[in-house]
Design a protein around this motif. Structure first.
Motif, PDB file in Angstrom:
ATOM      1  N   LEU A 132      76.621 -36.851  11.536  1.00 32.54           N
ATOM      2  CA  LEU A 132      77.089 -36.950  10.160  1.00 32.54           C
ATOM      3  C   LEU A 132      77.695 -35.612   9.757  1.00 32.54           C
ATOM      4  N   ASP A 133      78.895 -35.629   9.210  1.00 31.22           N
ATOM      5  CA  ASP A 133      79.547 -34.383   8.807  1.00 31.22           C
ATOM      6  C   ASP A 133      78.708 -33.619   7.792  1.00 31.22           C
ATOM      7  N   THR A 134      78.113 -34.354   6.861  1.00 31.09           N
ATOM      8  CA  THR A 134      77.234 -33.723   5.880  1.00 31.09           C
ATOM      9  C   THR A 134      76.152 -34.715   5.476  1.00 31.09           C
ATOM     10  N   ALA A 135      74.950 -34.203   5.209  1.00 29.88           N
ATOM     11  CA  ALA A 135      73.818 -35.062   4.888  1.00 29.88           C
ATOM     12  C   ALA A 135      72.918 -34.355   3.879  1.00 29.88           C
ATOM     13  N   PRO A 136      72.231 -35.110   3.028  1.00 33.74           N
ATOM     14  CA  PRO A 136      71.361 -34.481   2.026  1.00 33.74           C
ATOM     15  C   PRO A 136      70.096 -33.912   2.647  1.00 33.74           C
ATOM     16  N   CYS A 137      69.568 -32.860   2.042  1.00 32.66           N
ATOM     17  CA  CYS A 137      68.298 -32.281   2.442  1.00 32.66           C
ATOM     18  C   CYS A 137      67.639 -31.676   1.203  1.00 32.66           C
ATOM     19  N   ASN A 138      66.411 -31.199   1.358  1.00 33.19           N
ATOM     20  CA  ASN A 138      65.675 -30.595   0.246  1.00 33.19           C
ATOM     21  C   ASN A 138      65.693 -31.481  -0.998  1.00 33.19           C
ATOM     22  N   ASP A 139      65.398 -32.766  -0.788  1.00 33.82           N
ATOM     23  CA  ASP A 139      65.332 -33.760  -1.857  1.00 33.82           C
ATOM     24  C   ASP A 139      66.641 -33.849  -2.637  1.00 33.82           C
ATOM     25  N   GLY A 140      67.744 -33.858  -1.896  1.00 33.92           N
ATOM     26  CA  GLY A 140      69.055 -34.019  -2.502  1.00 33.92           C
ATOM     27  C   GLY A 140      69.617 -32.766  -3.136  1.00 33.92           C
ATOM     28  N   GLN A 141      68.865 -31.662  -3.065  1.00 37.03           N
ATOM     29  CA  GLN A 141      69.334 -30.419  -3.686  1.00 37.03           C
ATOM     30  C   GLN A 141      70.199 -29.583  -2.751  1.00 37.03           C
ATOM     31  N   GLY A 142      70.281 -29.985  -1.496  1.00 38.12           N
ATOM     32  CA  GLY A 142      71.094 -29.251  -0.535  1.00 38.12           C
ATOM     33  C   GLY A 142      71.777 -30.204   0.425  1.00 38.12           C
ATOM     34  N   THR A 143      72.587 -29.653   1.305  1.00 33.24           N
ATOM     35  CA  THR A 143      73.256 -30.452   2.333  1.00 33.24           C
ATOM     36  C   THR A 143      73.135 -29.752   3.677  1.00 33.24           C
ATOM     37  N   PHE A 144      73.175 -30.561   4.724  1.00 31.47           N
ATOM     38  CA  PHE A 144      73.128 -30.039   6.090  1.00 31.47           C
ATOM     39  C   PHE A 144      74.362 -30.539   6.818  1.00 31.47           C
ATOM     40  N   SER A 145      75.072 -29.645   7.457  1.00 28.39           N
ATOM     41  CA  SER A 145      76.310 -30.004   8.142  1.00 28.39           C
ATOM     42  C   SER A 145      76.054 -30.377   9.598  1.00 28.39           C
ATOM     43  N   PRO A 193      63.155 -27.061  13.543  1.00 30.84           N
ATOM     44  CA  PRO A 193      63.343 -25.665  13.134  1.00 30.84           C
ATOM     45  C   PRO A 193      63.645 -24.689  14.260  1.00 30.84           C
ATOM     46  N   GLY A 194      63.473 -25.103  15.505  1.00 30.93           N
ATOM     47  CA  GLY A 194      63.803 -24.216  16.614  1.00 30.93           C
ATOM     48  C   GLY A 194      65.290 -24.142  16.920  1.00 30.93           C
ATOM     49  N   LEU A 195      66.094 -24.971  16.248  1.00 29.71           N
ATOM     50  CA  LEU A 195      67.538 -24.931  16.462  1.00 29.71           C
ATOM     51  C   LEU A 195      68.122 -23.598  15.998  1.00 29.71           C
ATOM     52  N   ILE A 196      69.240 -23.246  16.601  1.00 32.06           N
ATOM     53  CA  ILE A 196      69.911 -22.003  16.228  1.00 32.06           C
ATOM     54  C   ILE A 196      70.706 -22.203  14.939  1.00 32.06           C
ATOM     55  N   ASN A 197      70.445 -21.343  13.976  1.00 33.22           N
ATOM     56  CA  ASN A 197      71.193 -21.344  12.723  1.00 33.22           C
ATOM     57  C   ASN A 197      72.530 -20.642  12.959  1.00 33.22           C
ATOM     58  N   ALA A 205      74.606 -19.449  11.025  1.00 36.04           N
ATOM     59  CA  ALA A 205      74.851 -18.331  10.113  1.00 36.04           C
ATOM     60  C   ALA A 205      74.163 -17.053  10.576  1.00 36.04           C
ATOM     61  N   THR A 206      72.992 -17.192  11.242  1.00 33.63           N
ATOM     62  CA  THR A 206      72.238 -16.012  11.667  1.00 33.63           C
ATOM     63  C   THR A 206      72.214 -15.842  13.182  1.00 33.63           C
ATOM     64  N   ARG A 207      72.591 -16.918  13.896  1.00 34.00           N
ATOM     65  CA  ARG A 207      72.529 -16.945  15.353  1.00 34.00           C
ATOM     66  C   ARG A 207      71.109 -16.752  15.878  1.00 34.00           C
ATOM     67  N   LYS A 208      70.149 -17.125  15.040  1.00 35.18           N
ATOM     68  CA  LYS A 208      68.740 -17.119  15.406  1.00 35.18           C
ATOM     69  C   LYS A 208      68.140 -18.475  15.037  1.00 35.18           C
ATOM     70  N   PRO A 209      66.978 -18.821  15.587  1.00 36.23           N
ATOM     71  CA  PRO A 209      66.361 -20.093  15.201  1.00 36.23           C
ATOM     72  C   PRO A 209      66.130 -20.159  13.687  1.00 36.23           C
ATOM     73  N   ALA A 221      63.241 -21.252   7.618  1.00 38.00           N
ATOM     74  CA  ALA A 221      64.419 -21.503   6.768  1.00 38.00           C
ATOM     75  C   ALA A 221      64.993 -22.900   6.983  1.00 38.00           C
ATOM     76  N   PHE A 222      64.456 -23.635   7.955  1.00 37.79           N
ATOM     77  CA  PHE A 222      64.945 -24.984   8.204  1.00 37.79           C
ATOM     78  C   PHE A 222      64.635 -25.844   6.986  1.00 37.79           C
ATOM     79  N   PRO A 223      65.593 -26.658   6.531  1.00 37.00           N
ATOM     80  CA  PRO A 223      65.343 -27.433   5.309  1.00 37.00           C
ATOM     81  C   PRO A 223      64.286 -28.507   5.503  1.00 37.00           C
ATOM     82  N   ASN A 224      63.687 -28.907   4.405  1.00 35.74           N
ATOM     83  CA  ASN A 224      62.817 -30.080   4.404  1.00 35.74           C
ATOM     84  C   ASN A 224      63.664 -31.311   4.113  1.00 35.74           C
ATOM     85  N   PHE A 225      63.253 -32.435   4.667  1.00 37.39           N
ATOM     86  CA  PHE A 225      63.942 -33.703   4.426  1.00 37.39           C
ATOM     87  C   PHE A 225      62.935 -34.676   3.832  1.00 37.39           C
TER      88      PHE A 225
END
Length: 417
Positions: A13-26, A108-112, A114-118, A122-126
């Motif tokens: 999905l190009d973009t999806a809701p996260c943090n109870d609709g207060q954010g998006t994840f690309s 949450p172990g995925l690489i961010n 923006a930071t190039r670190k896991p 900081a991984f969002p809640n869904f």
């Protein structure tokens, strides 16, 4: 039985809701499996069955992974319910089964980038509201505009309630196995809160960087204890347990049996299980499954899935729906509301008195609400010997017949006059 090799698939999905609709994840990946062709031989879209996953489950609901020595390898957990002429007929329906959103590949172990670190903490809640929206977006990307049958066991039922509540006209039928109702019981919420707290207080967790900073990759004490308690409740009703005080079960301070272990005891699993009858086949299965769960479960996957359970509130979404409001204000009578709100939607709940995770009382309350709002709902109570686990795996000889018959009757097309 769906006698075909099935491979997992992924869409993004190009973009999806996260943090109870207060954010998006690309670029959010969605894993799923399909059974049965999407169209008939005449090129007509088949009605869709969507299966939502249970807690720590998978998309692998039917078929098998391979064939070895003329035997099917790794059949799906509801394989006995699907196939040509089965209750979920893959000749007449397109079946899509989803992986849990938080899983071994998205966590949450995925690489961010923006930071190039896991991502770590900081991984969002869904929330389950986010998850239901994501599942609808995924179906839309697969060309699905309506779900004929929405199915889910355990946590899959919680997702199904959210899915339906946010867009009632999108679903025609729901089959919910060992389900929750429209709200979590206090007991369930207390247990999940305790499990979340225990995982977050693990000194090896590092605020979300568990697994990225810890050198020792072996399952830590908190993870083992939470999974021990969770899986024990899946396998055994509490009144058959040697580990719980029944007088405390409904209290706010629900005792988690495994917390009583000595903090320095390194043989946690063995100590917990020492009081059980090792010759009991159920105990053997419990031990085998628990050991496997502990070995393959990531601390953060467990924690993030538990956090999503605490977001459960489909009743709030349902009460905002136009048909519900119209009925509440007396604009429509019950027959009109039932027709408009759910179209031909019907709900089958297959529950058990021995469920020690999702209280059957919440299912009973749904039936009471159904009579008021106009749901066409029915509940099947499995024998008291059936535990929560009976609904997670229809390969269980004791549950196959009951499941098959109930679902087949429920989904049987009405006879033509």
């Amino acid at each position: 039985m769906y006698d075909q090799i099935v491979k997992p698939q992924t869409l993004v999905l190009d973009t999806a809701p996260c943090n109870d609709g207060q954010g998006t994840f690309s670029k959010l990946p969605i894993s799923y499996e399909e059974y049965g062709a999407p169209k008939t031989r005449e090129g007509v879209d088949k009605p869709v069955v969507a299966i939502l996953p249970f807690f720590l489950g998978s998309a692998h609901a039917a078929g098998h992974r391979a064939v070895k020595d003329n035997k099917r390898v790794a059949p799906g957990y509801w394989d006995a319910l699907m196939g040509p002429d089965a209750p979920i007929n893959t000749d007449t329906h397109r079946v899509i089964s989803f992986e849990p959103l938080i899983n071994d590949h998205f966590h949450p172990g995925l690489i961010n980038p923006a930071t190039r670190k896991p991502y770590g903490g900081a991984f969002p809640n869904f929330t389950l509201a986010d998850v239901s929206q994501i599942q609808r977006l995924a179906l839309k990307q697969l060309g699905v505009g309506h779900v004929n049958v929405l199915m889910g066991a355990s946590m899959g039922s919680l997702q199904a309630w959210h899915f339906m509540a946010h867009e009632p006209s999108y679903v025609s039928n729901m089959v919910l196995v060992v389900p929750g109702g429209l709200e979590l019981s206090q007991k369930t919420r207390t247990l999940v809160e305790q499990w979340v707290q225990k995982l977050e207080q693990d000194p090896d967790w590092h605020g979300g960087d568990y697994g990225t900073l810890a050198k020792d990759k072996q399952p830590k004490k908190a993870l083992v204890e939470v999974l021990s308690d969770f899986w024990y409740r899946v396998q055994f009703p509490v009144d058959h347990s040697l580990l719980y005080d029944l007088n405390d079960i409904e209290c706010a301070e629900v005792a988690v049996a495994h917390h009583a272990l000595d903090a320095n005891d390194v043989k946690t699993i063995d100590t917990v299980l020492a009081s059980l009858n090792a010759s009991d086949p159920r105990v053997k299965l419990y031990k085998q499954t628990l050991t496997g769960l502990c070995a393959k479960t990531d601390h953060n996957v467990l924690l993030w899935q538990l956090r999503s359970v605490l977001s459960y509130q489909p009743q709030a979404a349902l009460q905002k729906s136009t048909p519900f409001i119209r009925h509440l204000e007396g604009i429509d009578d019950r027959t009109d509301v039932a027709h408009e709100m759910l179209a031909t939607t019907r709900i089958l709940m297959i529950a058990t008195e021995a469920d020690d995770l999702l209280d059957i009382g919440s299912v009973d309350r749904v039936m009471g609400m159904a009579a008021w709002i106009g749901f066409d709902a029915m509940a099947l109570r499995m024998p008291a010997t059936f535990t929560h686990a009976a609904g997670l795996n229809a390969a269980s000889p004791n549950s196959i017949l009951a499941f098959k018959n109930a679902i087949a009757r429920f989904l049987k097309p009405p006879s033509k006059l």
